[in-house]
Design an enzyme around this catalytic site. Sequence first.
Site, short mmCIF file in Angstrom:
data_model
loop_
_atom_site.label_atom_id
_atom_site.label_comp_id
_atom_site.label_asym_id
_atom_site.label_seq_id
_atom_site.Cartn_x
_atom_site.Cartn_y
_atom_site.Cartn_z
CB CYS A 59 -0.97 0.01 1.18
SG CYS A 59 -0.17 -0.06 2.81
CG HIS A 91 -4.08 0.68 4.69
ND1 HIS A 91 -3.56 -0.19 3.76
CD2 HIS A 91 -5.13 1.31 4.08
CE1 HIS A 91 -4.24 -0.10 2.63
NE2 HIS A 91 -5.20 0.79 2.80
#
Length: 354
Positions: free
Chosen positions: A18, A297
Amino acid sequence: MDECIPGLTSLINLGNTCFMNSALQCLSNTTNLRNYFLEGKYRHELNRGNPLGTDGVIAELFAELIREIWGAQQPSIDPCKLKAAIYYNSQAYAENEQQDCQEFLVYLLDALHEDLNRAGNVNQDHNPVESDTALGSWERYKSKNDSFIVDTFQGQYRSTVTCTRCHKLSVSYEPFMYLTLPVSPSRTLLKTITLEQCFKEFTKEEQLGEDNRWFCANCQEYQQATKRIELWRLPEILIIHLKRFCHAASRQTKVDMLVDFPLDGVDLNPWLTKSSGNMTYTLYATVNHFGCMESGHYTAFASNESTKCWFEFNDAHIRKIDPISLVDPSAYMLFYKLQNDPVVAKVPGEVSSS
């Protein structure tokens, strides 16, 4: 979404990537960089003989990825070839582990720079020179570091160190690819600060610690000193890294303070030591971080040129957003461009690319 829209192609997560996908989406929405690769201008500047580069491999694979993202042929693509090339050329990314998005972005831009360095086969041994002129330092740097990446992303700051005993000044000028701004000024316990306060904290004079004494050429010994960083030259694309991670008690902690940053009309002339005319910037992308460093994230927000709308890029998912949601405690990196036309935001909705 029934039809594919240029620029709204999502990137599949290949296992803790990510951080890579978010950085790539921000670069994809950097208009002049994107056009440089889409129009094939990079081909004439590939430097395959540079020992500091990757034989042009990363530049060519990055160009291929940009063509796929903006070709509007499929809603999602797999950036595995670029990932493999990056992992092959850097041990830091050899494992499928979560990495810092800002560090990855700097690595990628530096790799692109070396693959496209017009200066030829050079050794990167630039060092600041005391009391050097800003122009002389910049020209000396450009004699070995001359690329579209430098032209677009790099600026210059002035560093002044002052001996607290004899008051001798040491001035040097250094290039920068991004600015790391503190987000927790020591003078305030507020839950929200402004980008202006971050700049004030960044440019204020600081006292160097006992373990960081400076060698004074006048005193001929290590002395306590003060240091101040001032902006001298700003780039066309300004990347701001909000320093949210810090070490405390032998562990890394995250500062979740909200930084209130403007989306448009950001005048940076007040922070420039040398006036450079109109230096007003517009936000066009952000990287966001959620959670802690080890298990967090990353996502990206970016203004899409095809639709003039803002979108969230969350690996394989893309959705249209209201610009009001951009200013959030998760904001980690801010991408500003010199202002031309204001960013236009339409009524928010939903876009599916899965």
